[in-house]
Design a protein around this motif. Structure first.
Motif, PDB file in Angstrom:
ATOM      1  N   THR A  72       0.848  -1.193   0.000  1.00  0.00           N
ATOM      2  CA  THR A  72       0.000   0.000   0.000  1.00  0.00           C
ATOM      3  C   THR A  72       0.880   1.238   0.000  1.00  0.00           C
ATOM      4  O   THR A  72       1.848   1.315   0.761  1.00  0.00           O
ATOM      5  CB  THR A  72      -0.899   0.023   1.253  1.00  0.00           C
ATOM      6  OG1 THR A  72      -1.631  -1.208   1.329  1.00  0.00           O
ATOM      7  CG2 THR A  72      -1.886   1.187   1.201  1.00  0.00           C
ATOM      8  N   SER A  73       0.571   2.190  -0.846  1.00  0.00           N
ATOM      9  CA  SER A  73       1.350   3.427  -0.880  1.00  0.00           C
ATOM     10  C   SER A  73       1.038   4.284   0.339  1.00  0.00           C
ATOM     11  O   SER A  73      -0.046   4.171   0.944  1.00  0.00           O
ATOM     12  CB  SER A  73       1.039   4.223  -2.149  1.00  0.00           C
ATOM     13  OG  SER A  73      -0.265   4.793  -2.069  1.00  0.00           O
ATOM     14  N   LEU A  74       1.974   5.149   0.705  1.00  0.00           N
ATOM     15  CA  LEU A  74       1.710   6.079   1.806  1.00  0.00           C
ATOM     16  C   LEU A  74       0.488   6.939   1.505  1.00  0.00           C
ATOM     17  O   LEU A  74      -0.274   7.291   2.415  1.00  0.00           O
ATOM     18  CB  LEU A  74       2.935   6.978   2.039  1.00  0.00           C
ATOM     19  CG  LEU A  74       4.145   6.351   2.714  1.00  0.00           C
ATOM     20  CD1 LEU A  74       5.237   7.398   2.884  1.00  0.00           C
ATOM     21  CD2 LEU A  74       3.782   5.751   4.073  1.00  0.00           C
ATOM     22  N   HIS A  75       0.306   7.282   0.243  1.00  0.00           N
ATOM     23  CA  HIS A  75      -0.863   8.084  -0.138  1.00  0.00           C
ATOM     24  C   HIS A  75      -2.151   7.365   0.249  1.00  0.00           C
ATOM     25  O   HIS A  75      -3.082   7.965   0.820  1.00  0.00           O
ATOM     26  CB  HIS A  75      -0.847   8.351  -1.643  1.00  0.00           C
ATOM     27  CG  HIS A  75      -2.074   9.068  -2.141  1.00  0.00           C
ATOM     28  ND1 HIS A  75      -3.203   8.394  -2.550  1.00  0.00           N
ATOM     29  CD2 HIS A  75      -2.345  10.398  -2.282  1.00  0.00           C
ATOM     30  CE1 HIS A  75      -4.118   9.277  -2.936  1.00  0.00           C
ATOM     31  NE2 HIS A  75      -3.630  10.483  -2.774  1.00  0.00           N
ATOM     32  N   ASP A  76      -2.219   6.058  -0.043  1.00  0.00           N
ATOM     33  CA  ASP A  76      -3.436   5.309   0.279  1.00  0.00           C
ATOM     34  C   ASP A  76      -3.562   5.070   1.783  1.00  0.00           C
ATOM     35  O   ASP A  76      -4.678   5.012   2.309  1.00  0.00           O
ATOM     36  CB  ASP A  76      -3.442   3.986  -0.483  1.00  0.00           C
ATOM     37  CG  ASP A  76      -3.658   4.185  -1.977  1.00  0.00           C
ATOM     38  OD1 ASP A  76      -4.138   5.265  -2.367  1.00  0.00           O
ATOM     39  OD2 ASP A  76      -3.336   3.266  -2.758  1.00  0.00           O
ATOM     40  N   GLN A 127      -6.663   6.723   6.562  1.00  0.00           N
ATOM     41  CA  GLN A 127      -6.689   7.325   7.891  1.00  0.00           C
ATOM     42  C   GLN A 127      -7.247   8.746   7.866  1.00  0.00           C
ATOM     43  O   GLN A 127      -7.172   9.470   8.854  1.00  0.00           O
ATOM     44  CB  GLN A 127      -5.275   7.343   8.478  1.00  0.00           C
ATOM     45  CG  GLN A 127      -4.686   5.956   8.672  1.00  0.00           C
ATOM     46  CD  GLN A 127      -3.258   6.009   9.182  1.00  0.00           C
ATOM     47  OE1 GLN A 127      -2.521   6.963   8.923  1.00  0.00           O
ATOM     48  NE2 GLN A 127      -2.859   4.997   9.919  1.00  0.00           N
ATOM     49  N   ARG A 128      -7.782   9.135   6.693  1.00  0.00           N
ATOM     50  CA  ARG A 128      -8.349  10.474   6.501  1.00  0.00           C
ATOM     51  C   ARG A 128      -7.334  11.563   6.824  1.00  0.00           C
ATOM     52  O   ARG A 128      -7.658  12.603   7.398  1.00  0.00           O
ATOM     53  CB  ARG A 128      -9.622  10.635   7.339  1.00  0.00           C
ATOM     54  CG  ARG A 128     -10.704   9.633   6.958  1.00  0.00           C
ATOM     55  CD  ARG A 128     -12.005   9.886   7.679  1.00  0.00           C
ATOM     56  NE  ARG A 128     -13.022   8.927   7.264  1.00  0.00           N
ATOM     57  CZ  ARG A 128     -14.269   8.922   7.709  1.00  0.00           C
ATOM     58  NH1 ARG A 128     -14.666   9.835   8.595  1.00  0.00           N
ATOM     59  NH2 ARG A 128     -15.127   8.027   7.276  1.00  0.00           N
ATOM     60  N   PRO A 143       1.372  -7.339   7.575  1.00  0.00           N
ATOM     61  CA  PRO A 143       0.306  -6.393   7.230  1.00  0.00           C
ATOM     62  C   PRO A 143       0.725  -4.956   7.541  1.00  0.00           C
ATOM     63  O   PRO A 143       1.484  -4.701   8.483  1.00  0.00           O
ATOM     64  CB  PRO A 143      -0.858  -6.834   8.122  1.00  0.00           C
ATOM     65  CG  PRO A 143      -0.568  -8.250   8.474  1.00  0.00           C
ATOM     66  CD  PRO A 143       0.930  -8.352   8.552  1.00  0.00           C
ATOM     67  N   VAL A 144       0.234  -4.036   6.741  1.00  0.00           N
ATOM     68  CA  VAL A 144       0.559  -2.623   6.949  1.00  0.00           C
ATOM     69  C   VAL A 144       0.114  -2.176   8.342  1.00  0.00           C
ATOM     70  O   VAL A 144       0.813  -1.393   9.002  1.00  0.00           O
ATOM     71  CB  VAL A 144      -0.101  -1.758   5.858  1.00  0.00           C
ATOM     72  CG1 VAL A 144       0.030  -0.271   6.190  1.00  0.00           C
ATOM     73  CG2 VAL A 144       0.529  -2.047   4.499  1.00  0.00           C
ATOM     74  N   ALA A 145      -1.007  -2.671   8.802  1.00  0.00           N
ATOM     75  CA  ALA A 145      -1.496  -2.282  10.134  1.00  0.00           C
ATOM     76  C   ALA A 145      -0.483  -2.651  11.207  1.00  0.00           C
ATOM     77  O   ALA A 145      -0.272  -1.889  12.167  1.00  0.00           O
ATOM     78  CB  ALA A 145      -2.838  -2.950  10.412  1.00  0.00           C
ATOM     79  N   LEU A 168       7.547  13.600   4.827  1.00  0.00           N
ATOM     80  CA  LEU A 168       7.502  13.543   6.292  1.00  0.00           C
ATOM     81  C   LEU A 168       6.700  14.706   6.867  1.00  0.00           C
ATOM     82  O   LEU A 168       5.957  14.547   7.847  1.00  0.00           O
ATOM     83  CB  LEU A 168       8.927  13.544   6.857  1.00  0.00           C
ATOM     84  CG  LEU A 168       9.831  12.394   6.396  1.00  0.00           C
ATOM     85  CD1 LEU A 168      11.194  12.494   7.070  1.00  0.00           C
ATOM     86  CD2 LEU A 168       9.186  11.042   6.667  1.00  0.00           C
ATOM     87  N   TYR A 169       6.849  15.883   6.265  1.00  0.00           N
ATOM     88  CA  TYR A 169       6.066  17.054   6.673  1.00  0.00           C
ATOM     89  C   TYR A 169       4.571  16.728   6.558  1.00  0.00           C
ATOM     90  O   TYR A 169       3.777  17.003   7.466  1.00  0.00           O
ATOM     91  CB  TYR A 169       6.425  18.247   5.782  1.00  0.00           C
ATOM     92  CG  TYR A 169       5.760  19.557   6.119  1.00  0.00           C
ATOM     93  CD1 TYR A 169       6.500  20.603   6.668  1.00  0.00           C
ATOM     94  CD2 TYR A 169       4.408  19.773   5.863  1.00  0.00           C
ATOM     95  CE1 TYR A 169       5.896  21.833   6.959  1.00  0.00           C
ATOM     96  CE2 TYR A 169       3.804  20.983   6.155  1.00  0.00           C
ATOM     97  CZ  TYR A 169       4.549  22.012   6.696  1.00  0.00           C
ATOM     98  OH  TYR A 169       3.944  23.224   6.985  1.00  0.00           O
ATOM     99  N   GLU A 170       4.202  16.139   5.422  1.00  0.00           N
ATOM    100  CA  GLU A 170       2.787  15.814   5.193  1.00  0.00           C
ATOM    101  C   GLU A 170       2.273  14.815   6.227  1.00  0.00           C
ATOM    102  O   GLU A 170       1.159  14.951   6.742  1.00  0.00           O
ATOM    103  CB  GLU A 170       2.614  15.256   3.787  1.00  0.00           C
ATOM    104  CG  GLU A 170       1.179  14.867   3.455  1.00  0.00           C
ATOM    105  CD  GLU A 170       1.037  14.294   2.062  1.00  0.00           C
ATOM    106  OE1 GLU A 170      -0.078  14.362   1.513  1.00  0.00           O
ATOM    107  OE2 GLU A 170       2.028  13.762   1.513  1.00  0.00           O
ATOM    108  N   LEU A 171       3.079  13.810   6.534  1.00  0.00           N
ATOM    109  CA  LEU A 171       2.649  12.807   7.507  1.00  0.00           C
ATOM    110  C   LEU A 171       2.439  13.431   8.889  1.00  0.00           C
ATOM    111  O   LEU A 171       1.493  13.078   9.603  1.00  0.00           O
ATOM    112  CB  LEU A 171       3.686  11.679   7.590  1.00  0.00           C
ATOM    113  CG  LEU A 171       3.857  10.806   6.351  1.00  0.00           C
ATOM    114  CD1 LEU A 171       4.976   9.803   6.570  1.00  0.00           C
ATOM    115  CD2 LEU A 171       2.562  10.085   5.993  1.00  0.00           C
ATOM    116  N   TYR A 172       3.318  14.356   9.254  1.00  0.00           N
ATOM    117  CA  TYR A 172       3.243  14.964  10.587  1.00  0.00           C
ATOM    118  C   TYR A 172       2.171  16.053  10.663  1.00  0.00           C
ATOM    119  O   TYR A 172       1.454  16.168  11.666  1.00  0.00           O
ATOM    120  CB  TYR A 172       4.595  15.555  10.972  1.00  0.00           C
ATOM    121  CG  TYR A 172       4.705  15.952  12.428  1.00  0.00           C
ATOM    122  CD1 TYR A 172       4.972  14.994  13.407  1.00  0.00           C
ATOM    123  CD2 TYR A 172       4.525  17.266  12.840  1.00  0.00           C
ATOM    124  CE1 TYR A 172       5.060  15.337  14.756  1.00  0.00           C
ATOM    125  CE2 TYR A 172       4.616  17.629  14.177  1.00  0.00           C
ATOM    126  CZ  TYR A 172       4.884  16.663  15.138  1.00  0.00           C
ATOM    127  OH  TYR A 172       4.969  17.015  16.464  1.00  0.00           O
TER     128      TYR A 172
END
Length: 321
Positions: free
Chosen positions: A126-130, A135-136, A184-186, A259-263
């Motif tokens: 699964t891509s980070l985007h997905d 996770q909205r 699993p990604v989870a 990383l900025y986007e994730l945080y």
């Protein structure tokens, strides 16, 4: 004929050349020259190519990436020839990292209905985007962001042993895949331990290109993903731009944008929200909102991420640090 049979399409990969020079020619043809794709599975479409999941007669799963024709151009014209050369260079770049951890393995090169094609490993994951979408776009914890960053940096730094060097140049939330074939990604999110694979070498390049004239021609279409790419990947009109475009500082900027986007829950400049603006001018004329650390332990992370998206390449930290 069953419904399952009607959804299958046999694709011939002509002129197939195996990536492994020691592979027996008959075995290469048997495994990779005739593939089956399933028409009910939607392919992944990029700006210049399409990627399909395929299987061979033995049931081995792989990815088939085919160059799409350019709009408004005819086969054999200058634009089509340049695109084909750029696509073949992408294949060469994939070969360069094919056996390294964190990159898909490439199996060979050929043509499909006259279009250049790459046969390679199918990356289950699964891509980070997905992951973000599921996770909205809820912000990640500092620990998760830091560990993901280290996992990607470990992959990028592994290429430094190669004589030619390597810069990915299109690290983005879509091009960072969390493999799920073993865990699993989870579970990876729960354990803050990631099995990362970097995909899409369409913008990749050698740090020290051997053929400058070829790179000048092929590099025209390689601009990275605007939300994550540094300014030097969004213009051709800056003195010394070719040297800037062959620097590891590009990957530092793009990774720190991820990383900025994730945080923070959004990309630093929100480029996609401003379609009327030039991404280059947006990143040169404005500054992103500083990352506000949510805990004291996150301060160092936020400082490094902000340093990584400095507009001047020389002001960014180097990957090993």
């Amino acid at each position: 004929m069953s419904n399952a049979d009607s959804q299958r399409k046999v694709i011939e990969v002509a002129d197939f050349v195996a990536a492994a020079p020691t592979m027996d020619a008959d075995e290469a043809l048997r495994r990779y020259a005739r593939l089956i794709v399933f028409e009910n599975e939607r392919p992944s479409e990029g700006a210049t190519s399409v990627v399909m999941r395929a299987v061979n007669a033995a049931g081995e799963v792989m990815a088939l990436k085919v160059l799409r024709p350019a709009r408004g151009s005819a086969d054999g014209d200058a634009l089509s020839r340049a695109r084909e050369r750029a696509f073949h260079e992408e294949y060469i770049n994939q070969l360069m990292v094919s056996r390294l951890r964190g990159f898909p393995e490439v199996y060979g090169y050929g043509t499909v209905e006259g279009r250049p094609a790459i046969v390679m490993e199918w990356v289950e994951g699964t891509s980070l985007h997905d992951v973000e979408a599921a996770q909205r776009h809820a912000p990640w914890s500092g620990e998760l962001v830091a560990r993901l960053g280290v996992a990607v940096l470990d992959i990028l730094c592994s290429t430094s042993a190669l004589d030619a060097g390597f810069v990915h140049r299109d690290i983005s939330a879509r091009n960072v895949i969390l493999r799920s074939s073993e865990r699993p990604v989870a579970d990876q999110l729960l354990e803050a331990s990631f099995d990362v694979c970097l995909v899409d070498m369409g913008s990749a390049v050698s740090v020290s290109p051997a053929d400058g004239s070829f790179t000048m021609l092929a590099d025209v279409w390689r601009n990275g993903t605007p939300d994550y790419a540094p300014p030097e990947m969004l213009t051709r009109d800056v003195p010394g731009i070719d040297a800037l475009r062959h620097s590891g500082a590009i990957d530092v900027y793009a990774l720190c944008s991820v990383l900025y986007e994730l945080y923070a829950g959004s990309t630093p400049f929100r480029v996609s929200e401003h379609p009327e603006a030039s991404p280059y001018r947006l990143k040169m004329d404005s500054s992103p909102a500083p990352l506000a650390a949510r805990t004291d332990l996150d301060r160092g992370l936020c400082h490094l991420v902000m340093a990584g998206i400095e507009r001047e390449p020389g002001a960014r930290p180097t990957a090993p640090s």
